[in-house]
Design a protein around this motif. Structure first.
Motif, mmCIF file in Angstrom:
data_model
loop_
_atom_site.group_PDB
_atom_site.id
_atom_site.type_symbol
_atom_site.label_atom_id
_atom_site.label_comp_id
_atom_site.label_asym_id
_atom_site.label_seq_id
_atom_site.Cartn_x
_atom_site.Cartn_y
_atom_site.Cartn_z
ATOM 1 N N ASN A 126 -25.662 -48.818 -5.891
ATOM 2 C CA ASN A 126 -25.611 -47.238 -5.322
ATOM 3 C C ASN A 126 -24.510 -47.085 -4.724
ATOM 4 N N SER A 127 -24.089 -45.864 -4.296
ATOM 5 C CA SER A 127 -22.775 -45.076 -3.787
ATOM 6 C C SER A 127 -22.680 -45.936 -2.502
ATOM 7 N N GLN A 195 -30.920 -48.832 -9.590
ATOM 8 C CA GLN A 195 -30.773 -47.806 -8.614
ATOM 9 C C GLN A 195 -30.235 -46.395 -9.424
ATOM 10 N N ARG A 196 -29.472 -46.573 -10.579
ATOM 11 C CA ARG A 196 -29.046 -45.391 -11.004
ATOM 12 C C ARG A 196 -29.700 -45.052 -12.210
#
Ligand SMILES: O=C(O)c1cc(=O)[nH]c(=O)n1[C@@H]1O[C@H](COP(=O)(O)O)[C@@H](O)[C@H]1O
Length: 236
Positions: A126-127, A195-196
Motif C-alpha cells: 500500500n501507499s 491491499q489494492r
C-alpha cells in the motif's frame, strides 16, 4: 467471452495438486504457473498444460541484472508459454535485453513470441509501504504509472498492475498495451494479503485485459460454484 478474461493461478506445490485443480475447473482456458509450483515441480507442469491446450502465464517475476534476466526470458520462451513476468525495477537495460532474448528463445523453439509483462508495484503493498518502507517519494499511482511507462518504452507488451491503477495506465499507455490485474476480489471473498483490490466487475470496467483470480476460486468450498458466480457477475 467473460471466462477468457480470467486467469487462475495454480498456487499449489505439486504437479498432482495442480492437475487436480485443472481437472476440477475444465472450463478455465488460461492458467498461471507461479513460483510455488515451478520451484516445486519444474517445467513438467507446462508440458501438461500444453497437452491440454491451455494458455499459460509463467509468472516467475524475474528480477536480476540484464544478462541474467535476458537468459531467464530466453529459457522461459522456449516452453511456448503465452505470458512471462519480470519486475520493471530491473531497469530499462534489463527489460530491453529480456525482450530481445524472449524473441530469440521463442524462435529457436519454433513458438510464437510470448508477451513480456512488467510488474509495476505488487498488489500486496500500500501507499504506506511504498513511502515508509521502500522510501519511494512518489505517490503510489504515479509510481505505478512510471513503471508501466518504463516497460512500454523498453518495448514490452504490457504490465501487471492493481485494478485500482488500471484506468490511469490504460489512458496513458493506450489500448494496445496489455494490462493484467491481480488483486481482484468479489465482495463476498476475503482480501487476505491483497491491499489494492477491486471487484472483477470494477477491474474490467476500469480497463483490465485479464484478471488474475486465485483464492476466491481455488480456496472456496466449491471452486466450480465460485467461478460460476464470478462469471455471472461480470457477464451482467
Ligand atoms: O504477477 C502476478 O500475477 C501478481 C502480481 C501482483 O502484484 N500481485 C499478485 O497477487 N500476483 C499474483 O496473482 C495471484 C493472486 O492470487 P489471489 O490473491 O489468490 O487471487 C498470485 O498468484 C500472485 O502471485
Amino acid at each position: 467471452m467473460s471466462l477468457d478474461k480470467i486467469i487462475v493461478p495454480l498456487d499449489v506445490s505439486t504437479k498432482e495438486d495442480a492437475i487436480a485443480l485443472v481437472e476440477k475447473l475444465p472450463q478455465v482456458t488460461f492458467w498461471k504457473v507461479g513460483l510455488e509450483l515451478f520451484v516445486g515441480c519444474g517445467p513438467e507442469i507446462l508440458t501438461f498444460l500444453k497437452s491440454q491446450e491451455k494458455r499459460i502465464f509463467l509468472d516467475l517475476k524475474f528480477h536480476d541484472i540484464p544478462n541474467t534476466v535476458a537468459g531467464a526470458c530466453r529459457s522461459a520462451s522456449r516452453y511456448g508459454v503465452d505470458l512471462i513476468t519480470l519486475h520493471a525495477t530491473a531497469g530499462k537495460t534489463a527489460l530491453k535485453a529480456a525482450q530481445i532474448a524472449a524473441e530469440a528463445g521463442a524462435k529457436e523453439a519454433g513458438y510464437p513470441v510470448p508477451k513480456l509483462i512488467a510488474i509495476t508495484l505488487l498488489t500486496s503493498l500500500n501507499s504506506r509501504d511504498l513511502a515508509f518502507d521502500l522510501k519511494v517519494p512518489l505517490e503510489l499511482p504515479e509510481y505505478a504509472l512510471q513503471m508501466a511507462l518504463l516497460a512500454q518504452e523498453s518495448g514490452l507488451a504490457g504490465a501487471v498492475c492493481s485494478p485500482q491503477e488500471v484506468a490511469q495506465l490504460r489512458q496513458t499507455c493506450g489500448d494496445d498495451f496489455l494490462l493484467v490485474c491481480p488483486g481482484v476480489r468479489p465482495v463476498w471473498a476475503e482480501k487476505g494479503d491483497q491491499q489494492r483490490t477491486f471487484t472483477p466487475v470494477e477491474a474490467l470496467k476500469a480497463g483490465a485485459n485479464y484478471l488474475v483470480i486465485g483464492r476466491p476460486i481455488t480456496a472456496a468450498d466449491d471452486p466450480v460454484k465460485a467461478l460460476e458466480r464470478i462469471i455471472e457477475e461480470i457477464s451482467n
